[in-house]
Design an enzyme around this catalytic site. Sequence first.
Site, mmCIF file in Angstrom:
data_model
loop_
_atom_site.group_PDB
_atom_site.id
_atom_site.type_symbol
_atom_site.label_atom_id
_atom_site.label_comp_id
_atom_site.label_asym_id
_atom_site.label_seq_id
_atom_site.Cartn_x
_atom_site.Cartn_y
_atom_site.Cartn_z
ATOM 1 N N HIS A 30 0.815 -1.249 -0.050
ATOM 2 C CA HIS A 30 0.085 -0.039 0.026
ATOM 3 C C HIS A 30 0.840 1.114 -0.112
ATOM 4 O O HIS A 30 1.477 1.555 1.058
ATOM 5 C CB HIS A 30 -0.818 -0.002 1.262
ATOM 6 C CG HIS A 30 -1.629 1.047 1.564
ATOM 7 N ND1 HIS A 30 -3.190 1.172 1.242
ATOM 8 C CD2 HIS A 30 -1.633 2.520 1.811
ATOM 9 C CE1 HIS A 30 -3.569 2.253 1.518
ATOM 10 N NE2 HIS A 30 -2.682 3.226 1.739
ATOM 11 N N HIS A 66 1.962 5.267 -0.737
ATOM 12 C CA HIS A 66 1.410 6.809 -0.939
ATOM 13 C C HIS A 66 2.515 7.430 -2.022
ATOM 14 O O HIS A 66 3.697 6.880 -1.970
ATOM 15 C CB HIS A 66 1.463 7.449 0.335
ATOM 16 C CG HIS A 66 0.091 7.223 1.116
ATOM 17 N ND1 HIS A 66 -0.765 7.968 1.354
ATOM 18 C CD2 HIS A 66 -0.281 5.708 1.632
ATOM 19 C CE1 HIS A 66 -1.835 7.257 2.114
ATOM 20 N NE2 HIS A 66 -1.581 6.120 2.319
ATOM 21 N N CYS A 94 -3.776 11.259 5.325
ATOM 22 C CA CYS A 94 -3.898 10.624 6.709
ATOM 23 C C CYS A 94 -3.979 11.920 7.590
ATOM 24 O O CYS A 94 -2.816 12.631 7.359
ATOM 25 C CB CYS A 94 -2.739 9.677 7.077
ATOM 26 S SG CYS A 94 -2.817 9.348 8.664
ATOM 27 N N ASN A 100 -2.947 8.136 -1.965
ATOM 28 C CA ASN A 100 -2.382 6.752 -2.297
ATOM 29 C C ASN A 100 -1.831 6.734 -3.938
ATOM 30 O O ASN A 100 -2.315 7.688 -4.609
ATOM 31 C CB ASN A 100 -3.656 5.707 -2.288
ATOM 32 C CG ASN A 100 -3.922 5.478 -0.797
ATOM 33 O OD1 ASN A 100 -4.567 6.079 -0.124
ATOM 34 N ND2 ASN A 100 -3.429 4.337 -0.241
#
Length: 230
Positions: A126, A128, A159, A168
């Site tokens: 995952h 960013h 975030c 992302n």
Amino acid sequence: RYITGLERAIRADVQASLIFHAGCDTFNKRNINRSIDESFANYAPVAARARAEGSAVGGDVSTPFARPSGGGVAPEKGLEVSARLTDPGCYEVSVGDTIGVGTPVQVQGVIGILLQVIPASKLAMHFHDTRGTALANTLAALEMGIATFDASSGGLGGCPYAPGASGNMATEDLVYMLEKMGIDTAVDLNLLVAASQIIAPYLDHPLPGRYLQACTRAAAPVAATTATVQ
């Protein structure tokens, strides 16, 4: 509270649940107001209930490369948290570069450590794109055998507990790259762009996805210009 949320998800026919943990106590407390040990204790009955209801349970480990407050995170800590996530029966552990500081070398180092206890088929990444390294990190992970990646339409995300973190990795950028590499994603890139263009007007900033921006520029009318020769 966690069981209540799960029950709502079950009533909504949600097919999978996600258990979230950070690679350090500081960020875990800021994000969900629990230490790592406390959150594991709270999640145990949630995972058991989800499995009993036929809902798949996944795990997520954030900040494996660095903390939002500064400073590194020991790879062994990320390994410990990731390994513990397999105890509740998580079908997959997603490792997230929450603040987008990871580099390809770091990514392969972390994955190499994780592969000691978790097979590549159960790992996801995952990324960013805060510093523009998300696609490079994806390639590095692909070389390590990882085949599952999180992404968001147009590059949405961020975030509130990680100041400066961007969205992302854009799904369009990921799909474009993979398709051009001969990897079938089963995603219609044109429809994906159309979906992101529907979202864009509701935001207070342009979506950062590169492929989306390229499509937007290509579709924009070219303003007429005149030049005067002296």
